[in-house]
Design a protein around this motif. Structure first.
Motif, PDB file in Angstrom:
ATOM      1  N   TYR A 132       6.950  25.385 -14.874  1.00  0.00           N
ATOM      2  CA  TYR A 132       5.930  26.224 -15.504  1.00  0.00           C
ATOM      3  C   TYR A 132       6.160  27.662 -15.052  1.00  0.00           C
ATOM      4  O   TYR A 132       6.501  27.914 -13.892  1.00  0.00           O
ATOM      5  CB  TYR A 132       4.523  25.781 -15.098  1.00  0.00           C
ATOM      6  CG  TYR A 132       4.140  24.404 -15.594  1.00  0.00           C
ATOM      7  CD1 TYR A 132       3.231  24.254 -16.628  1.00  0.00           C
ATOM      8  CD2 TYR A 132       4.680  23.252 -15.022  1.00  0.00           C
ATOM      9  CE1 TYR A 132       2.867  22.988 -17.089  1.00  0.00           C
ATOM     10  CE2 TYR A 132       4.330  21.983 -15.473  1.00  0.00           C
ATOM     11  CZ  TYR A 132       3.421  21.867 -16.508  1.00  0.00           C
ATOM     12  OH  TYR A 132       3.070  20.623 -16.971  1.00  0.00           O
ATOM     13  N   SER A 169       4.051  29.239 -19.995  1.00  0.00           N
ATOM     14  CA  SER A 169       4.899  28.303 -20.732  1.00  0.00           C
ATOM     15  C   SER A 169       5.416  27.232 -19.783  1.00  0.00           C
ATOM     16  O   SER A 169       5.317  27.340 -18.557  1.00  0.00           O
ATOM     17  CB  SER A 169       6.065  29.037 -21.400  1.00  0.00           C
ATOM     18  OG  SER A 169       5.622  30.126 -22.174  1.00  0.00           O
ATOM     19  N   ARG A 170       6.029  26.204 -20.373  1.00  0.00           N
ATOM     20  CA  ARG A 170       6.654  25.144 -19.583  1.00  0.00           C
ATOM     21  C   ARG A 170       7.857  24.588 -20.336  1.00  0.00           C
ATOM     22  O   ARG A 170       7.970  24.729 -21.552  1.00  0.00           O
ATOM     23  CB  ARG A 170       5.661  24.024 -19.262  1.00  0.00           C
ATOM     24  CG  ARG A 170       5.230  23.190 -20.455  1.00  0.00           C
ATOM     25  CD  ARG A 170       4.308  22.071 -20.011  1.00  0.00           C
ATOM     26  NE  ARG A 170       3.856  21.251 -21.141  1.00  0.00           N
ATOM     27  CZ  ARG A 170       3.035  20.196 -21.029  1.00  0.00           C
ATOM     28  NH1 ARG A 170       2.580  19.839 -19.837  1.00  0.00           N
ATOM     29  NH2 ARG A 170       2.688  19.517 -22.106  1.00  0.00           N
ATOM     30  N   LYS A 227       9.003  19.059 -14.910  1.00  0.00           N
ATOM     31  CA  LYS A 227       8.781  20.240 -15.746  1.00  0.00           C
ATOM     32  C   LYS A 227       8.585  21.477 -14.873  1.00  0.00           C
ATOM     33  O   LYS A 227       8.017  21.397 -13.778  1.00  0.00           O
ATOM     34  CB  LYS A 227       7.567  20.050 -16.655  1.00  0.00           C
ATOM     35  CG  LYS A 227       7.771  19.039 -17.782  1.00  0.00           C
ATOM     36  CD  LYS A 227       6.565  18.990 -18.689  1.00  0.00           C
ATOM     37  CE  LYS A 227       6.751  17.982 -19.803  1.00  0.00           C
ATOM     38  NZ  LYS A 227       7.799  18.407 -20.762  1.00  0.00           N
ATOM     39  N   ILE A 268      -3.200  22.844 -13.593  1.00  0.00           N
ATOM     40  CA  ILE A 268      -2.485  24.076 -13.309  1.00  0.00           C
ATOM     41  C   ILE A 268      -3.501  25.163 -12.991  1.00  0.00           C
ATOM     42  O   ILE A 268      -4.518  25.316 -13.686  1.00  0.00           O
ATOM     43  CB  ILE A 268      -1.564  24.497 -14.487  1.00  0.00           C
ATOM     44  CG1 ILE A 268      -0.820  25.791 -14.147  1.00  0.00           C
ATOM     45  CG2 ILE A 268      -2.341  24.628 -15.786  1.00  0.00           C
ATOM     46  CD1 ILE A 268       0.234  26.163 -15.173  1.00  0.00           C
ATOM     47  N   VAL A 278       0.929  24.500  -9.500  1.00  0.00           N
ATOM     48  CA  VAL A 278       0.786  23.243 -10.217  1.00  0.00           C
ATOM     49  C   VAL A 278       0.259  22.184  -9.249  1.00  0.00           C
ATOM     50  O   VAL A 278       0.854  21.951  -8.189  1.00  0.00           O
ATOM     51  CB  VAL A 278       2.135  22.800 -10.820  1.00  0.00           C
ATOM     52  CG1 VAL A 278       1.995  21.417 -11.450  1.00  0.00           C
ATOM     53  CG2 VAL A 278       2.608  23.805 -11.860  1.00  0.00           C
TER      54      VAL A 278
END
Length: 811
Positions: free
Chosen positions: A50, A60-61, A48, A92, A85
């Motif tokens: 971020y 957001s991610r 993912k 985070i 992260v």
């Protein structure tokens, strides 16, 4: 794609594969808008990405392929410049240069915690070293520096504070045990060991580096001026090549190797034994609670909620500030469907928040977790400025400045009754003193005053009606039995006893206070001009502190504390009246010895076995009517009193218009007291004594360009009617219309005239027609005659010396 670069470009995110011999950037197809993407981070374990958006004020991610986009942090952000992260510890971290905080949360945004909030100026980049338990960040404020602390915020130390300008990018070389940073002011990329020692220059000059990362033997950085991504050797700084060019708007960059092992998670086993957050530090781990919540004595579990906290509104949100912890960070209360929230109060018995929304014209209540929202009053409201909950008798009171009434009902909105509807001009704040059976409110109308009555509206009494301007906020100190209020016109905070006596000024020279509350030794208030919540000592007015800054649209503020709303369930009667008041558990009602006590029998309205009708009869009743009076006495007395009141009213209004706020030596520029249906307020100006020609020519314009009359708004304050696109007096003088008798055609009233014209300038005929408007209200005036000085009696005018214009008003 195992090894790649991923970088932010404000309106999109792109990737460059490092697995192939050539470099090509590919746009990440995210199903969502990006306005100003700045910081970026990657979780290689879940694949993912971020990112932070400083315009949308969100973090957001999404998946690497662009799917599954979601917002994880959507409140309490201003300018999130740095993001990191912790793929090992599953957290985070981010920096916010707007709030000057460093925060942490779970990867889904839950259990948010402020780690660092003191002595931060403009924190930017942040980097983590999970295995060592350290986090590093740069600060490019007035005194630029590079700092380090434990990943739980402990053991903070400044590593480098000299020869720094704008330290933007930051990276940790775990293999080489060194720090690397890019400075856009000194135009260098430098390195040091992990303690800030053995400092050396790697690359110089670089034009304007921003983001910095490393992978393998190379460092990569983004450059604003060359609009490119470049690479160099991380040890020597040589072999510089350009990865991609012609990329405007480059921001942060991150290098990812998905095949590299993540490392050992210190908090991996049973979350480190913690009930909430487990964060690494140099010598182990720490159990940490979400912002505002205290850690229990066992050092591992957290309380469910803060014990004492502030609740405040800023039109579109309700927020909480814990007073149990020292950071005073605001946390959003997840109340849905807020449009224009003004007044707040809290019921400690059921744990519900009550609030008014003047856009929807409703009174609602909701749990502090956002659940159970219901509308308790939805009809017959116009502008509900004040709200107060009687937490013992289970009633709520509110002021309606649109209908000029004070009303009461049960907490569910039933048994509604108008208590006061006469001699009210602009009722605003309201407060109850249940153990005394008193109701207090402010009125900032034509004759400003603070009044008191019993909880049934009887025995109404004006406590203070002198030396008041705009008494906005009102609160009660139940311990010292004093009233505190803020005056937004006189710019001060005052107090008195419950009878309006022993009046004293607590704080002078506050900007534009709106609401206030009291807890322990502190008085807290909201201020429109400074956009802040501040506090002072309630006894001395000293030790002034800013609790929270940079908050737009601040409105009401209250304190929730177990020591403030004490509950007994006992409802005694007010002497000689038919309504119940309430008593706190540790206080006794003193029954007067010179008057017999009368009224309804005592009922416990918290007892469900009691009939609803009986409780309502005791809790909400009207003031008793006079009995036994002969009809002739009533008619004769009423006519006499009416005639006397008319004469007195005429005299008071005449005196008030002449004297109130009319100091001929002082002029005042301040707010119009607020109208909640508009976001900006018109500022009315009344200047000090000026030469006669100035009084004849002054006006107010809005939205006028040079030599244009498009959408011009002229304010005729005093003197001659004007129509001019220039600001010079003698240019305006040329526009004056000569009337019969060689005088000037002058308007002697204070009014606002809006002139709508086409985009072209007015010709002479149109100008002549505009200047001829309403000749019945104008008179001839000789140019040599001095215009008499006039002072408006309206409290919205006046001048305060050395006052900066507020952002709530445009002058």
């Amino acid at each position: 794609m195992n090894s790649f670069l991923i970088f932010a470009r404000r309106t999109d995110i792109r990737m460059v594969s490092l697995d192939i011999p050539y470099f090509a950037d590919v746009v990440l197809a995210v199903n969502g808008s990006m306005k100003n993407t700045i910081a970026i981070g990657v979780d290689p374990k879940e694949g993912k990405v971020y990112w932070s958006d400083s315009t949308l004020k969100k973090i957001s991610r999404a998946n690497i392929n662009g799917s599954g986009q979601e917002d994880i942090i959507s409140s309490g952000l201003m300018t999130t410049d740095g993001l990191a992260v912790d793929s090992v510890g599953r957290k985070i971290y981010w920096t916010d240069t707007g709030t000057n905080r460093i925060e942490v949360a779970n990867l889904n945004g839950s259990m948010r915690k402020v780690l660092v909030w003191r002595n931060l100026d403009s924190p930017r980049a942040i980097a983590l070293y999970h295995e060592m338990g350290y986090m590093y960040w740069t600060d490019w404020g007035e005194h630029a520096k590079l700092e380090r602390a434990g990943m739980d915020g402990s053991d903070r130390v400044v590593l480098i504070s000299n020869n720094l300008g704008w330290p933007n990018g930051l990276a940790v070389d775990k293999a080489g045990s060194q720090l690397l940073w890019a400075d856009a002011h000194t135009e260098r990329i430098e390195a040091s060991d992990l303690n800030g020692l053995n400092r050396r220059t790697l690359v110089s000059p670089v034009q304007h580096p921003y983001g910095l990362t490393l992978l393998g033997p190379h460092i990569y950085w983004t450059d604003w001026q060359s609009r490119s991504i470049q690479r160099a050797d991380k040890t020597t700084g040589t072999n510089i090549i350009t990865i991609r060019a012609n990329l405007p708007g480059l921001m942060d960059i991150e290098a990812v190797d998905r095949e590299r092992p993540l490392g050992f998670n210190k908090c991996g086993r049973r979350n480190g034994g913690c009930s909430h957050l487990c964060l690494p530090r140099p010598n182990g781990t720490s159990c940490v609670c979400p912002t505002g919540v205290l850690l229990k004595s066992d050092g591992r579990s957290c309380e469910e909620m803060p014990e004492t906290y502030l609740l405040f509104s800023n039109r579109v949100s309700v927020r909480r500030i814990s007073l149990d912890t020292p950071d005073h960070t605001d946390v959003h209360v997840p109340v849905p469907e807020l449009h224009n929230v003004i007044s707040l109060d809290y019921d400690s018995v059921e744990g519900k928040l009550y609030y008014t929304d003047v856009s929807l014209d409703v009174i609602r209540r909701v749990n502090l977790d956002g659940s159970g929202m219901e509308t308790v009053v939805s009809q017959g409201l116009k502008t509900t400025d004040g709200l107060a909950v009687d937490w013992v008798a289970r009633n709520m009171y509110w002021t309606d400045t649109g209908r000029n009434t004070i009303e009461v009902s049960r907490l569910d909105g039933s048994a509604r009754k108008v208590l006061v509807n006469n001699s009210l001009d602009e009722p605003r704040a309201i407060a109850v003193f249940p153990s005394k059976g008193f109701l207090f409110w402010t009125d900032w109308g034509h004759i400003a005053k603070i009044e008191r009555a019993h909880l049934d509206g009887s025995d109404r009494k004006v406590l203070i009606n002198t030396d008041l301007g705009w008494p906005n906020g009102l609160t009660l100190d139940y311990d010292t039995r004093r009233i505190f209020w803020v005056d937004a016109h006189l710019d001060r905070i005052e107090s008195s006893d419950l009878n309006g006596k022993l009046r004293q000024i607590l704080v002078s020279h506050v900007s534009h206070p709106f609401a206030l509350t009291q807890q322990d030794r502190w008085i807290y208030w909201t201020d429109w001009q400074t956009k802040s919540i501040q506090r002072v000592d309630k006894h001395t007015g000293c030790n002034k502190e800013t609790v929270l800054a940079n908050v737009e649209g601040l409105m009401d503020i209250i304190v929730v504390s177990p020591n403030r709303q004490t509950v007994s369930g006992f409802v005694p009667t007010v002497p000689d009246r038919g309504i119940t008041s309430t008593q706190s558990p540790n206080k006794r009602v003193k029954v007067p010895t010179n008057k017999p006590q009368q009224g309804h029998p005592v009922l416990n309205c918290t007892d469900k076995s009691a009939g609803v009708e009986n409780c309502l009869q005791n809790n909400v009743v009207s003031a008793p009517h006079g009995e036994g009076l002969h009809i002739s006495y009533v008619i004769g007395g009423a006519l006499t009193v009416l005639a006397i009141l008319i004469l007195i009213a005429v005299y008071i209004i005449y005196r008030h218009k002449k004297s109130k706020f009319a100091d001929p030596g002082v002029s005042n520029l301040t707010y119009s007291n607020p109208s909640y249906r508009t976001s900006t307020q018109e500022v009315k100006i009344e200047t000090a004594q000026k030469p006669p020609i100035y009084n004849q020519l002054r006006y107010k314009k809005e939205g006028v360009g040079e030599s244009s009359y498009t959408k011009e708004k002229i304010r005729i304050v005093e003197g001659v009617c004007l129509l001019s696109g220039e600001e010079l007096y003698w240019e305006d003088l040329k526009q004056l219309k000569v009337c019969r008798g060689s005088g000037l055609h002058a308007c002697m009233r204070t009014d606002t005239v809006s002139l709508q014209a086409s985009s072209a300038s007015l010709d002479d005929t149109e100008t002549e027609q505009l200047l001829q408007g309403d000749q019945s209200e104008c008179s001839s005036l000789n140019t040599a005659m001095a215009t008499p000085q006039r002072h408006s009696a309206h409290p919205d005018t006046g001048w305060v010396p050395n006052r900066k214009p507020s952002t709530e008003s445009e002058v």
